[in-house]
Design a protein around this motif. Structure first.
Motif, PDB file in Angstrom:
ATOM      1  N   GLY A 191      34.027  49.976  47.123  1.00 60.73           N
ATOM      2  CA  GLY A 191      35.193  50.745  46.702  1.00 60.73           C
ATOM      3  C   GLY A 191      36.417  50.405  47.535  1.00 60.73           C
ATOM      4  O   GLY A 191      36.603  49.275  48.006  1.00 60.73           O
ATOM      5  N   GLU A 192      37.204  51.403  47.755  1.00 58.36           N
ATOM      6  CA  GLU A 192      38.483  51.246  48.458  1.00 58.36           C
ATOM      7  C   GLU A 192      38.333  50.714  49.882  1.00 58.36           C
ATOM      8  O   GLU A 192      39.158  49.944  50.362  1.00 58.36           O
ATOM      9  N   VAL A 193      37.276  51.111  50.573  1.00 54.68           N
ATOM     10  CA  VAL A 193      37.057  50.697  51.966  1.00 54.68           C
ATOM     11  C   VAL A 193      36.709  49.206  52.054  1.00 54.68           C
ATOM     12  O   VAL A 193      37.012  48.551  53.036  1.00 54.68           O
ATOM     13  N   GLN A 194      36.067  48.660  51.026  1.00 53.34           N
ATOM     14  CA  GLN A 194      35.699  47.241  50.924  1.00 53.34           C
ATOM     15  C   GLN A 194      34.894  46.750  52.126  1.00 53.34           C
ATOM     16  O   GLN A 194      35.142  45.678  52.667  1.00 53.34           O
TER      17      GLN A 194
ATOM     18  N   SER B 290      30.341  53.301  47.415  1.00 59.47           N
ATOM     19  CA  SER B 290      31.793  53.465  47.502  1.00 59.47           C
ATOM     20  C   SER B 290      32.342  52.783  48.760  1.00 59.47           C
ATOM     21  O   SER B 290      33.390  52.130  48.707  1.00 59.47           O
TER      22      SER B 290
END
Length: 179
Positions: A104-107, A100
């Motif tokens: 994910g969002e944190v990339q 994640s």
């Protein structure tokens, strides 16, 4: 129908052999997994240190004749950072939390690659200190360091969970062996 004493002893020995062999199998699996976990956690921890080293070397001022030494140190740090990043993101078993963070969002994957590209451009060109400071600031090293620290925590927690579950299996095998 009663079983002969000889058959009962053979059955008991056979069961003991199975339990002892199972115990050996799980212990060797635990030891092997701990060795792999230690390497992964070490590599993830090294990423934190390397991000700080890369930032420090990027901010260093150009003293006469020192830029080549700084660029060589920077190149070594970026090469190791890139190698570690590839190994960590291509593991067979990546914990969900790390997956994640990376994808994910944190990339974190994209941001790590961005750091590698930005610093590689310093090394390939003769960038001024101002150019380096401007571009390394855009990477947001503080947030990158924080997220790299989270990845280390995720890998540590995942390793601890695996050890705990394997310990429970080993305990049950021990209980059955005593029985």
């Amino acid at each position: 129908m009663t079983l002969s004493i000889r058959f009962r002893y053979l059955l008991a020995i056979f069961l003991l052999v199975i339990l002892v062999t199972s115990s050996w199998f799980w212990l060797s699996k635990i030891i092997n997994q701990q060795g792999q976990d230690a390497q992964v956690i070490n590599r993830a921890g090294q990423q934190r240190m390397l991000s700080q080293r890369i930032a420090l070397l990027s901010y260093r001022t150009d003293k006469t004749g020192e830029i080549d030494v700084i660029d060589k140190q920077l190149e070594d740090a970026v090469t190791t950072f890139a190698s570690n990043h590839n190994k960590l993101t291509n593991l067979k078993h990546i914990p969900d939390g790390a997956k994640s963070l990376y994808f994910g969002e944190v990339q974190l994957d994209e941001r790590s690659k961005n750091l590698i590209n930005v610093v590689s451009s310093f090394i390939k060109g003769s960038a001024s200190r101002e150019y380096r400071v401007q571009h390394i600031t855009e990477v947001d090293i503080d947030q990158l360091l924080y997220d790299l620290n989270l990845v280390v925590s995720v890998f540590e927690n995942d390793a601890q969970k695996r050890v705990s579950s394997l310990y429970q299996i080993e305990t049950w095998l021990w209980v059955f062996t005593l029985f």
